[in-house]
Design an enzyme around this catalytic site. Structure first.
Site, PDB file in Angstrom:
ATOM      1  N   LYS A 203     -16.786   5.352  -0.936  1.00 50.48           N
ATOM      2  CA  LYS A 203     -16.451   5.517   0.462  1.00 50.48           C
ATOM      3  C   LYS A 203     -15.703   6.986   0.633  1.00 50.48           C
ATOM      4  CE  LYS A 203     -12.576   3.195   2.140  1.00 50.48           C
ATOM      5  NZ  LYS A 203     -11.971   1.906   2.578  1.00 50.48           N
TER       6      LYS A 203
ATOM      7  N   ARG B 264       0.885  -1.253   0.097  1.00 54.54           N
ATOM      8  CA  ARG B 264       0.103   0.076   0.005  1.00 54.54           C
ATOM      9  C   ARG B 264       0.854   1.310   0.011  1.00 54.54           C
ATOM     10  NH1 ARG B 264      -4.724  -1.790   4.092  1.00 54.54           N
ATOM     11  NH2 ARG B 264      -3.004  -3.008   4.898  1.00 54.54           N
ATOM     12  N   GLN B 265       2.188   1.195   0.478  1.00 48.45           N
ATOM     13  CA  GLN B 265       3.087   2.391   0.412  1.00 48.45           C
ATOM     14  C   GLN B 265       3.587   2.393  -0.886  1.00 48.45           C
ATOM     15  OE1 GLN B 265       3.367   4.618   3.040  1.00 48.45           O
ATOM     16  NE2 GLN B 265       4.748   5.882   2.028  1.00 48.45           N
TER      17      GLN B 265
HETATM   18  C1  R5P Z   1      -9.155  -0.128   1.155  1.00 45.49           C
HETATM   19  O1  R5P Z   1      -9.026   0.476   0.067  1.00 45.49           O
HETATM   20  C2  R5P Z   1      -9.381  -1.590   1.050  1.00 45.49           C
HETATM   21  O2  R5P Z   1      -9.992  -2.174  -0.136  1.00 45.49           O
HETATM   22  C3  R5P Z   1     -10.103  -2.196   2.051  1.00 45.49           C
HETATM   23  O3  R5P Z   1     -11.350  -1.914   1.864  1.00 45.49           O
HETATM   24  C4  R5P Z   1      -9.780  -1.616   3.338  1.00 45.49           C
HETATM   25  O4  R5P Z   1      -8.159  -1.745   3.845  1.00 45.49           O
HETATM   26  C5  R5P Z   1     -10.296  -2.129   4.539  1.00 45.49           C
HETATM   27  O5  R5P Z   1      -9.926  -1.796   5.756  1.00 45.49           O
HETATM   28  P1  R5P Z   1     -10.782  -1.640   7.052  1.00 45.49           P
HETATM   29  O6  R5P Z   1     -11.258  -3.016   7.286  1.00 45.49           O
HETATM   30  O7  R5P Z   1      -9.732  -1.092   8.190  1.00 45.49           O
HETATM   31  O8  R5P Z   1     -11.847  -0.621   6.926  1.00 45.49           O
END
Ligand code: R5P
Length: 298
Positions: free
Chosen positions: A193, A93-94
């Site tokens: 989101k 992710r980084q």
């Molecule tokens: C984000 O872009 C990923 O696709 C996941 O939705 C996210 O990493 C989920 O993280 P969490 O369970 O902390 O909301």
């Protein structure tokens, strides 16, 4: 082809080997009293095509170093090719330098694996937000596989959904929802989101915009790559229940599951949460071994 599993993925390596009609090779890994690791490959790897399976979850630094020891030893012992399979690719992710001086960790990990002697690389549902494709991170051939077909088949056989709609909890997850929907012969969509940070709040709060999708009386099935805190899925599940969804199911590839994540999702109204064995967890019901085996055969 010789399949070897590191200490993060011994049982997954055995399943992959079984899919290929063979047994996994023997690796001995111990820890010295000072914390260092000892690694020994039992058997001859000279001129062999070797596959090293090591998922980089939860204690990634430990598993990365162990993997480097393994790759370097394989090269030193004369392996013909070394394919690394890291079902969960840590540090992905980084993938950009947001502030001057930051490590671009995904590129650093790729360079380390290449320098040690990896000749090709496979991972699963890797979330590279900005780069999009794992082939852009490595110089060696690198492929991103997906567990979504397997998760979709599980949903079809175990959830027996009624008038289902498959949903990506955010726009990026739309791609995974589409694959699961195909397995279920169902409609799919993606929510939007939004991270909201109000004055005085230290952390941001996730809110989801469901758009104008009709959910009343329908079974909603979420498909996402990672569940970490569970915040994203919990908010999305609540929004579905508010709109009259009948049941909410959740599928994810990598069940990272921080403390309390499952509870949070269940409290939000999800009846079942299912993940894969890219990392061990109480919800790791679907194996990615067939996906890895198929890729190794191709
Ligand atoms: C984000 O872009 C990923 O696709 C996941 O939705 C996210 O990493 C989920 O993280 P969490 O369970 O902390 O909301």
């Amino acid at each position: 082809m010789l399949i070897l599993g590191g200490s993060a993925s011994g049982s997954l390596a055995e399943k992959v080997a079984k899919e290929l009609g063979q047994e996994a090779g023997q690796l001995e890994i111990k820890r010295f009293p000072d914390g260092e690791k000892y690694l020994r490959i039992h058997g001859d790897v000279k001129d062999q095509d070797v596959v090293a399976v090591q998922s980089l979850y939860r204690t990634p630094d430990e598993y990365i170093f162990e993997l480097l020891l393994l790759i370097d030893t394989l090269r030193d012992m004369g392996a013909h090719s070394i394919t690394v399979v890291a079902p969960y690719l840590a540090y992905a992710r980084q993938d950009s330098r947001f502030y001057p001086g930051e490590a671009v960790s995904s590129a650093s990990v790729a360079r380390l694996l290449e320098a040690a002697g990896t000749t090709s690389f496979l991972t699963i549902d890797c979330h590279l937000h900005r780069l999009g494709d794992v082939a852009k991170v490595f110089k060696i051939p690198a492929r991103n596989l997906t567990a979504m077909h397997e998760l979709g088949k599980y949903a079809r056989n175990h959830f027996k959904p009624h008038n289902p709609i498959v949903i990506g909890p955010d726009e990026e997850a739309g791609q995974w929802a589409a694959v699961v929907a195909k397995e279920l012969d169902a409609e799919h969509t993606a929510f939007r989101k939004v991270r909201v940070r109000k004055e005085g709040m230290t952390a941001s709060k996730v809110e989801v915009d469901t758009g104008n999708v009709e959910l009343k009386g329908r079974d909603a099935i979420f498909a996402d790559d990672i569940i970490s805190t569970g915040g994203t899925i919990a908010e999305a599940a609540k929004a579905c229940k508010k709109k009259g969804a009948r049941r909410v199911f959740v599928l994810c590839t990598h069940p990272v599951l921080a403390d309390g994540a499952l509870d949070r999702i269940k409290k939000a109204g999800a009846v079942k949460v299912i993940g894969t064995d890219t990392m061990p967890s109480p919800i790791s019901k679907v194996s990615v071994a067939p996906v890895i085996a198929a890729a190794l055969k191709s």
